[in-house]
Design a protein around this motif. Structure first.
Motif, PDB file in Angstrom:
ATOM      1  N   PRO A   4      11.072  -3.311 -14.334  1.00  0.00           N
ATOM      2  CA  PRO A   4      10.033  -3.135 -13.315  1.00  0.00           C
ATOM      3  C   PRO A   4       8.738  -2.601 -13.929  1.00  0.00           C
ATOM      4  O   PRO A   4       8.756  -1.806 -14.866  1.00  0.00           O
ATOM      5  N   GLN A   5       7.607  -3.075 -13.378  1.00  0.00           N
ATOM      6  CA  GLN A   5       6.305  -2.666 -13.887  1.00  0.00           C
ATOM      7  C   GLN A   5       5.391  -2.314 -12.720  1.00  0.00           C
ATOM      8  O   GLN A   5       5.320  -3.047 -11.739  1.00  0.00           O
ATOM      9  N   ARG A   6       4.706  -1.197 -12.841  1.00  0.00           N
ATOM     10  CA  ARG A   6       3.764  -0.794 -11.796  1.00  0.00           C
ATOM     11  C   ARG A   6       2.519  -1.679 -11.846  1.00  0.00           C
ATOM     12  O   ARG A   6       2.113  -2.124 -12.907  1.00  0.00           O
ATOM     13  N   GLY A   7       1.970  -1.914 -10.665  1.00  0.00           N
ATOM     14  CA  GLY A   7       0.761  -2.715 -10.582  1.00  0.00           C
ATOM     15  C   GLY A   7       0.184  -2.632  -9.187  1.00  0.00           C
ATOM     16  O   GLY A   7       0.464  -1.688  -8.435  1.00  0.00           O
ATOM     17  N   TYR A   8      -0.611  -3.645  -8.826  1.00  0.00           N
ATOM     18  CA  TYR A   8      -1.298  -3.669  -7.536  1.00  0.00           C
ATOM     19  C   TYR A   8      -1.219  -5.073  -6.964  1.00  0.00           C
ATOM     20  O   TYR A   8      -1.414  -6.057  -7.682  1.00  0.00           O
ATOM     21  N   TRP A   9      -0.930  -5.148  -5.675  1.00  0.00           N
ATOM     22  CA  TRP A   9      -0.924  -6.429  -4.984  1.00  0.00           C
ATOM     23  C   TRP A   9      -2.220  -6.522  -4.195  1.00  0.00           C
ATOM     24  O   TRP A   9      -2.527  -5.667  -3.361  1.00  0.00           O
ATOM     25  N   CYS A  10      -3.005  -7.543  -4.475  1.00  0.00           N
ATOM     26  CA  CYS A  10      -4.328  -7.708  -3.877  1.00  0.00           C
ATOM     27  C   CYS A  10      -4.318  -8.937  -2.970  1.00  0.00           C
ATOM     28  O   CYS A  10      -3.761  -9.969  -3.337  1.00  0.00           O
ATOM     29  N   GLU A  11      -4.951  -8.812  -1.817  1.00  0.00           N
ATOM     30  CA  GLU A  11      -5.045  -9.935  -0.887  1.00  0.00           C
ATOM     31  C   GLU A  11      -6.458 -10.002  -0.320  1.00  0.00           C
ATOM     32  O   GLU A  11      -7.136  -8.983  -0.201  1.00  0.00           O
ATOM     33  N   CYS A  12      -6.849 -11.208   0.068  1.00  0.00           N
ATOM     34  CA  CYS A  12      -8.110 -11.421   0.775  1.00  0.00           C
ATOM     35  C   CYS A  12      -7.780 -12.121   2.088  1.00  0.00           C
ATOM     36  O   CYS A  12      -7.143 -13.177   2.096  1.00  0.00           O
ATOM     37  N   TRP A  13      -8.200 -11.514   3.192  1.00  0.00           N
ATOM     38  CA  TRP A  13      -7.947 -12.026   4.531  1.00  0.00           C
ATOM     39  C   TRP A  13      -9.271 -12.294   5.228  1.00  0.00           C
ATOM     40  O   TRP A  13     -10.241 -11.560   5.023  1.00  0.00           O
ATOM     41  N   THR A  14      -9.314 -13.318   6.057  1.00  0.00           N
ATOM     42  CA  THR A  14     -10.474 -13.529   6.926  1.00  0.00           C
ATOM     43  C   THR A  14      -9.993 -13.528   8.374  1.00  0.00           C
ATOM     44  O   THR A  14      -8.851 -13.885   8.663  1.00  0.00           O
ATOM     45  N   GLU A  15     -10.912 -13.120   9.241  1.00  0.00           N
ATOM     46  CA  GLU A  15     -10.573 -13.029  10.661  1.00  0.00           C
ATOM     47  C   GLU A  15     -11.808 -13.400  11.475  1.00  0.00           C
ATOM     48  O   GLU A  15     -12.913 -12.909  11.200  1.00  0.00           O
ATOM     49  N   ASP A  16     -11.629 -14.265  12.450  1.00  0.00           N
ATOM     50  CA  ASP A  16     -12.709 -14.604  13.369  1.00  0.00           C
ATOM     51  C   ASP A  16     -12.697 -13.542  14.453  1.00  0.00           C
ATOM     52  O   ASP A  16     -11.801 -13.515  15.296  1.00  0.00           O
ATOM     53  N   ILE A  17     -13.689 -12.670  14.450  1.00  0.00           N
ATOM     54  CA  ILE A  17     -13.691 -11.554  15.394  1.00  0.00           C
ATOM     55  C   ILE A  17     -14.161 -11.958  16.788  1.00  0.00           C
ATOM     56  O   ILE A  17     -14.052 -11.179  17.725  1.00  0.00           O
ATOM     57  N   ALA A  18     -14.642 -13.182  16.935  1.00  0.00           N
ATOM     58  CA  ALA A  18     -15.044 -13.671  18.250  1.00  0.00           C
ATOM     59  C   ALA A  18     -13.855 -14.218  19.033  1.00  0.00           C
ATOM     60  O   ALA A  18     -13.928 -14.395  20.238  1.00  0.00           O
ATOM     61  N   ARG A  91     -14.845 -11.558   9.633  1.00  0.00           N
ATOM     62  CA  ARG A  91     -14.557 -10.327   8.903  1.00  0.00           C
ATOM     63  C   ARG A  91     -13.723 -10.716   7.684  1.00  0.00           C
ATOM     64  O   ARG A  91     -12.693 -11.369   7.813  1.00  0.00           O
ATOM     65  N   ILE A  92     -14.185 -10.326   6.511  1.00  0.00           N
ATOM     66  CA  ILE A  92     -13.458 -10.581   5.263  1.00  0.00           C
ATOM     67  C   ILE A  92     -12.942  -9.240   4.774  1.00  0.00           C
ATOM     68  O   ILE A  92     -13.716  -8.293   4.613  1.00  0.00           O
ATOM     69  N   THR A  93     -11.640  -9.165   4.554  1.00  0.00           N
ATOM     70  CA  THR A  93     -11.023  -7.912   4.127  1.00  0.00           C
ATOM     71  C   THR A  93     -10.195  -8.141   2.877  1.00  0.00           C
ATOM     72  O   THR A  93      -9.338  -9.025   2.845  1.00  0.00           O
ATOM     73  N   TRP A  94     -10.466  -7.330   1.871  1.00  0.00           N
ATOM     74  CA  TRP A  94      -9.652  -7.324   0.662  1.00  0.00           C
ATOM     75  C   TRP A  94      -8.781  -6.082   0.729  1.00  0.00           C
ATOM     76  O   TRP A  94      -9.262  -4.995   1.063  1.00  0.00           O
ATOM     77  N   THR A  95      -7.502  -6.245   0.458  1.00  0.00           N
ATOM     78  CA  THR A  95      -6.588  -5.110   0.417  1.00  0.00           C
ATOM     79  C   THR A  95      -6.011  -5.007  -0.984  1.00  0.00           C
ATOM     80  O   THR A  95      -5.767  -6.022  -1.647  1.00  0.00           O
ATOM     81  N   ILE A  96      -5.818  -3.783  -1.425  1.00  0.00           N
ATOM     82  CA  ILE A  96      -5.192  -3.524  -2.721  1.00  0.00           C
ATOM     83  C   ILE A  96      -4.131  -2.458  -2.480  1.00  0.00           C
ATOM     84  O   ILE A  96      -4.440  -1.376  -1.985  1.00  0.00           O
ATOM     85  N   ARG A  97      -2.877  -2.778  -2.816  1.00  0.00           N
ATOM     86  CA  ARG A  97      -1.776  -1.836  -2.610  1.00  0.00           C
ATOM     87  C   ARG A  97      -1.004  -1.629  -3.898  1.00  0.00           C
ATOM     88  O   ARG A  97      -0.694  -2.603  -4.595  1.00  0.00           O
ATOM     89  N   PRO A  98      -0.674  -0.384  -4.204  1.00  0.00           N
ATOM     90  CA  PRO A  98       0.185  -0.149  -5.370  1.00  0.00           C
ATOM     91  C   PRO A  98       1.573  -0.731  -5.098  1.00  0.00           C
ATOM     92  O   PRO A  98       2.094  -0.627  -3.986  1.00  0.00           O
ATOM     93  N   VAL A  99       2.144  -1.360  -6.102  1.00  0.00           N
ATOM     94  CA  VAL A  99       3.468  -1.963  -5.972  1.00  0.00           C
ATOM     95  C   VAL A  99       4.231  -1.782  -7.281  1.00  0.00           C
ATOM     96  O   VAL A  99       3.670  -1.383  -8.298  1.00  0.00           O
ATOM     97  N   VAL A 100       5.497  -2.095  -7.218  1.00  0.00           N
ATOM     98  CA  VAL A 100       6.309  -2.200  -8.420  1.00  0.00           C
ATOM     99  C   VAL A 100       6.752  -3.655  -8.500  1.00  0.00           C
ATOM    100  O   VAL A 100       7.410  -4.161  -7.596  1.00  0.00           O
TER     101      VAL A 100
END
Length: 132
Positions: A4-18, A91-100
């Protein structure tokens, strides 16, 4: 990677807020360091910033100049982070989460168990042909 190796899981989401619609996953990335994770977001923001309206562009550049430092510090403390920019109704959202990251087993060079030889593919019966 064999353990197992520590790292980060990154995602980019878009959402139509209308609309009342679910966000859509646009991209994901596995980063193995905090700098690599926040760089992924920074590159995306620099790439799209010329096409953003003035307010959204300002949001992007504020994160690039000031927010990125806070994001990096949070990632180094193993905290999840988000970066959000709103362009018109999107709305464009990038998320970064620590993961293994867990190593995956591969089958190259490995003898499979005998039961795999018993597998018979399922065939779908053909409908009879009729002549009109």
């Amino acid at each position: 990677m064999d353990k197992p190796q520590r790292g980060y899981w990154c995602e980019c989401w878009t959402e139509d807020i209308a609309k009342e619609a679910w966000p859509v996953l646009r991209a994901s990335f596995d980063a193995y360091s905090a700098p690599q994770a926040d760089r992924w977001v920074a590159i995306a923001l620099r790439t799209i910033s010329p096409a953003l309206d003035p307010d959204a562009s300002q949001e992007a550049w504020e994160w690039l100049y000031d927010g990125r430092i806070a994001t990096r510090r949070a990632l180094l403390r193993a905290e999840a982070c988000t970066v959000t920019v709103t362009q018109a109704n999107t709305r464009i959202t990038w998320t970064i989460r620590p993961v293994v990251f867990l190593p995956l087993a591969h089958r190259q060079g490995t003898k499979l168990p005998p039961c795999t030889q018993d597998f018979k593919p399922h065939t779908v019966p053909q409908a009879p042909h009729t002549l009109d």
